[in-house]
Design a protein around this motif. Sequence first.
Motif, PDB file in Angstrom:
ATOM      1  N   GLU A   1       1.024  70.682  71.989  1.00 25.23           N
ATOM      2  CA  GLU A   1       0.711  70.645  70.490  1.00 25.23           C
ATOM      3  C   GLU A   1       2.328  70.986  69.699  1.00 25.23           C
ATOM      4  N   LEU A   2       3.005  71.699  70.765  1.00 30.16           N
ATOM      5  CA  LEU A   2       4.273  72.194  70.047  1.00 30.16           C
ATOM      6  C   LEU A   2       5.267  70.825  69.996  1.00 30.16           C
ATOM      7  N   GLY A   3       4.985  69.889  70.505  1.00 30.47           N
ATOM      8  CA  GLY A   3       5.745  68.604  70.210  1.00 30.47           C
ATOM      9  C   GLY A   3       5.539  68.082  69.108  1.00 30.47           C
ATOM     10  N   SER A   4       4.385  68.140  68.472  1.00 24.86           N
ATOM     11  CA  SER A   4       4.225  67.450  67.181  1.00 24.86           C
ATOM     12  C   SER A   4       4.077  68.533  65.952  1.00 24.86           C
ATOM     13  N   ASP A   5       4.260  69.591  66.248  1.00 24.69           N
ATOM     14  CA  ASP A   5       4.142  70.813  65.332  1.00 24.69           C
ATOM     15  C   ASP A   5       5.375  70.645  64.197  1.00 24.69           C
ATOM     16  N   ALA A   6       5.006  70.434  63.133  1.00 24.18           N
ATOM     17  CA  ALA A   6       6.154  70.178  62.031  1.00 24.18           C
ATOM     18  C   ALA A   6       7.166  71.270  62.226  1.00 24.18           C
ATOM     19  N   ARG A   7       6.830  72.450  62.531  1.00 21.67           N
ATOM     20  CA  ARG A   7       8.049  73.474  62.474  1.00 21.67           C
ATOM     21  C   ARG A   7       8.920  73.308  63.559  1.00 21.67           C
ATOM     22  N   TYR A   8       8.760  72.269  64.779  1.00 17.42           N
ATOM     23  CA  TYR A   8       9.448  72.374  65.721  1.00 17.42           C
ATOM     24  C   TYR A   8       9.728  70.729  66.145  1.00 17.42           C
ATOM     25  N   ALA A   9       8.926  69.895  65.296  1.00 21.39           N
ATOM     26  CA  ALA A   9       9.158  68.314  65.518  1.00 21.39           C
ATOM     27  C   ALA A   9      10.348  67.652  65.705  1.00 21.39           C
ATOM     28  N   THR A  10      11.525  68.161  64.800  1.00 22.07           N
ATOM     29  CA  THR A  10      12.783  67.648  64.491  1.00 22.07           C
ATOM     30  C   THR A  10      13.870  68.644  64.914  1.00 22.07           C
ATOM     31  N   ASN A  11      15.117  68.157  65.355  1.00 28.99           N
ATOM     32  CA  ASN A  11      16.179  68.876  65.722  1.00 28.99           C
ATOM     33  C   ASN A  11      16.518  69.828  64.787  1.00 28.99           C
ATOM     34  N   ALA A  12      16.449  69.308  63.478  1.00 31.34           N
ATOM     35  CA  ALA A  12      16.969  70.180  62.349  1.00 31.34           C
ATOM     36  C   ALA A  12      15.858  71.360  61.972  1.00 31.34           C
ATOM     37  N   ALA A  13      14.585  70.969  62.144  1.00 29.46           N
ATOM     38  CA  ALA A  13      13.476  71.798  62.135  1.00 29.46           C
ATOM     39  C   ALA A  13      13.806  73.135  63.340  1.00 29.46           C
ATOM     40  N   ARG A  14      13.979  72.662  64.494  1.00 30.85           N
ATOM     41  CA  ARG A  14      14.196  73.507  65.533  1.00 30.85           C
ATOM     42  C   ARG A  14      15.486  74.556  65.269  1.00 30.85           C
ATOM     43  N   LEU A  15      16.474  73.738  64.814  1.00 28.94           N
ATOM     44  CA  LEU A  15      17.732  74.685  64.342  1.00 28.94           C
ATOM     45  C   LEU A  15      17.272  75.743  63.405  1.00 28.94           C
ATOM     46  N   SER A  16      16.596  75.554  62.569  1.00 34.85           N
ATOM     47  CA  SER A  16      16.368  76.657  61.490  1.00 34.85           C
ATOM     48  C   SER A  16      15.481  77.666  62.072  1.00 34.85           C
ATOM     49  N   ARG A  17      14.734  77.304  63.260  1.00 33.93           N
ATOM     50  CA  ARG A  17      14.150  78.358  63.768  1.00 33.93           C
ATOM     51  C   ARG A  17      14.108  78.461  65.283  1.00 33.93           C
ATOM     52  N   ALA A  18      15.865  78.510  65.624  1.00 37.08           N
ATOM     53  CA  ALA A  18      16.068  78.460  66.720  1.00 37.08           C
ATOM     54  C   ALA A  18      15.650  79.913  67.849  1.00 37.08           C
ATOM     55  N   ALA A  19      15.655  80.897  67.087  1.00 40.28           N
ATOM     56  CA  ALA A  19      15.260  82.224  67.885  1.00 40.28           C
ATOM     57  C   ALA A  19      13.706  81.805  68.319  1.00 40.28           C
ATOM     58  N   GLU A  20      13.087  81.527  67.580  1.00 36.12           N
ATOM     59  CA  GLU A  20      11.452  81.046  67.751  1.00 36.12           C
ATOM     60  C   GLU A  20      11.549  80.137  69.110  1.00 36.12           C
ATOM     61  N   VAL A  21      12.214  79.114  69.049  1.00 34.86           N
ATOM     62  CA  VAL A  21      12.331  78.135  70.147  1.00 34.86           C
ATOM     63  C   VAL A  21      12.603  78.388  71.420  1.00 34.86           C
ATOM     64  N   TYR A  22      13.623  79.354  71.332  1.00 35.95           N
ATOM     65  CA  TYR A  22      13.989  80.026  72.565  1.00 35.95           C
ATOM     66  C   TYR A  22      13.044  80.866  73.163  1.00 35.95           C
ATOM     67  N   ARG A  23      12.240  81.600  72.124  1.00 40.70           N
ATOM     68  CA  ARG A  23      11.399  82.802  72.741  1.00 40.70           C
ATOM     69  C   ARG A  23      10.163  82.113  73.215  1.00 40.70           C
ATOM     70  N   LEU A  24       9.831  80.445  72.801  1.00 36.14           N
ATOM     71  CA  LEU A  24       8.728  79.867  73.169  1.00 36.14           C
ATOM     72  C   LEU A  24       8.976  79.233  74.653  1.00 36.14           C
ATOM     73  N   VAL A  25      10.511  78.792  74.764  1.00 36.96           N
ATOM     74  CA  VAL A  25      10.614  78.156  76.057  1.00 36.96           C
ATOM     75  C   VAL A  25      10.647  79.483  77.210  1.00 36.96           C
ATOM     76  N   GLU A  26      11.593  80.677  76.805  1.00 37.79           N
ATOM     77  CA  GLU A  26      11.135  82.005  77.582  1.00 37.79           C
ATOM     78  C   GLU A  26      10.014  82.397  78.082  1.00 37.79           C
ATOM     79  N   GLY A  27       9.066  82.104  77.220  1.00 35.65           N
ATOM     80  CA  GLY A  27       7.867  82.470  77.527  1.00 35.65           C
ATOM     81  C   GLY A  27       7.154  81.864  78.615  1.00 35.65           C
TER      82      GLY A  27
END
Length: 416
Positions: free
Chosen positions: A274-300
């Motif tokens: 579901e994270l793959g289609s979540d609008a908060r993370y779906a594009t590189n620009a979106a992921r960059l704006s939430r980079a700390a969240e993205v890395y927490r998700l991956v490290e989880g």
Amino acid sequence: MARPLAGLRVVDLTQVLSGPFCTMLLADLGADVIKVEPPDGDVARRWGPFVDGGEAEGSYGGYFASTNRNKRSVVLDLKAEEGRAALLDLLGTADVLVENFRVGVMERLGLAYEDLHARFPRLVYASIRGFGDPRTGESPYVDRPAFDIIAQAVGGLIGITGLDADTPVKVGPGVGDTFPAALSAVGILAAVRHAEATGEGQMVDVGMYDGVLALCERIVYQHAITGQSPRPQGNTHPLLCPYGLVRTADGFVAVAAPSDHHWRLLAEIMGAPELGSDARYATNAARLSRAAEVYRLVEGWSVTRTTAQVVEALAGRIPCGPVNSAADIAADPHVAARQMIVEVDHPGGTPVRVIGSAIKLTGTPAETFTRAPLLGEHTAEVMAAVTAAAGATRADEEEEQRRGTTDHHRDDVRPR
């Protein structure tokens, strides 16, 4: 089997790392590299670590062993007229001269580029200096000495390396030396090809500052476009996300999933499609704006697995790799398959393992490596051959002059 640079003779006046690394690249490809050293030798001979824990008389440490393999050593005192004369004889047999002295040293020795070019028009003259040579652009810092760490600092590398903007960190290996050295080797080969085609040698000038700046190329366009200077930001990337290090149960893994396709794959592998289609993370620009969240998700996900398990799950689909130690690299089957660690003899008796050649050629591979030379080990051998070659050249010139005189005489008496 003839190596690709067989027949190319390089006179190497360099010391320490930048110059020796450059000429090592040429020697690995088959060039005959004659390392000309002062009577007390390249200072790097005395830098460890040393085989069997000690410095044997006349031997050398691992620092010297690594970047001076496949070369021959000649001792000449260039401060003495006799030494300079011998060097000129040697240059008469050479295609390339490489030096990494500070600006003005060669001029004080009477060996300026202009003088050597006039005497040996085909000679390619290469220099590696901290801030370049004035002949190609006079830097206001031209007279300053430089080492690797200086080049890393002024060239922008340290300025974007570190945990955060307040703690810049030097890069571990001596890239301030080795990358300019690699650029110099490329420039030398380009100039050699030009000399072969035209008979005209030239100067090849690489500044260490310039080389490191070239290595840091993205900081230039980032600053030009955004008006902001990139700063250190730890183990992530300022333009791509996720593109950095993540923790595992027993170490770290580098993960690069910056494209939206790779992000969807990563989300699927992590068991959270579901994270793959979540609008908060779906594009590189979106992921960059939430980079700390993205890395927490991956490290989880990654911290619940060992490094080996993370790599096994991602490899083949997501670019990834463990953060290897030197011991890990020594045991890696990739390194063995690619011959990236090779064993060379050493005067101390115990062979030394050094880095192999990263340049792989299918027709003329680098299969053997000779140990770094002892100080002056080949002086008699090389200079005897140079003397013989000079004698043969003088004999040819005298014969040509004799024939020219005879032919001229015959022209005078030929009936008209």
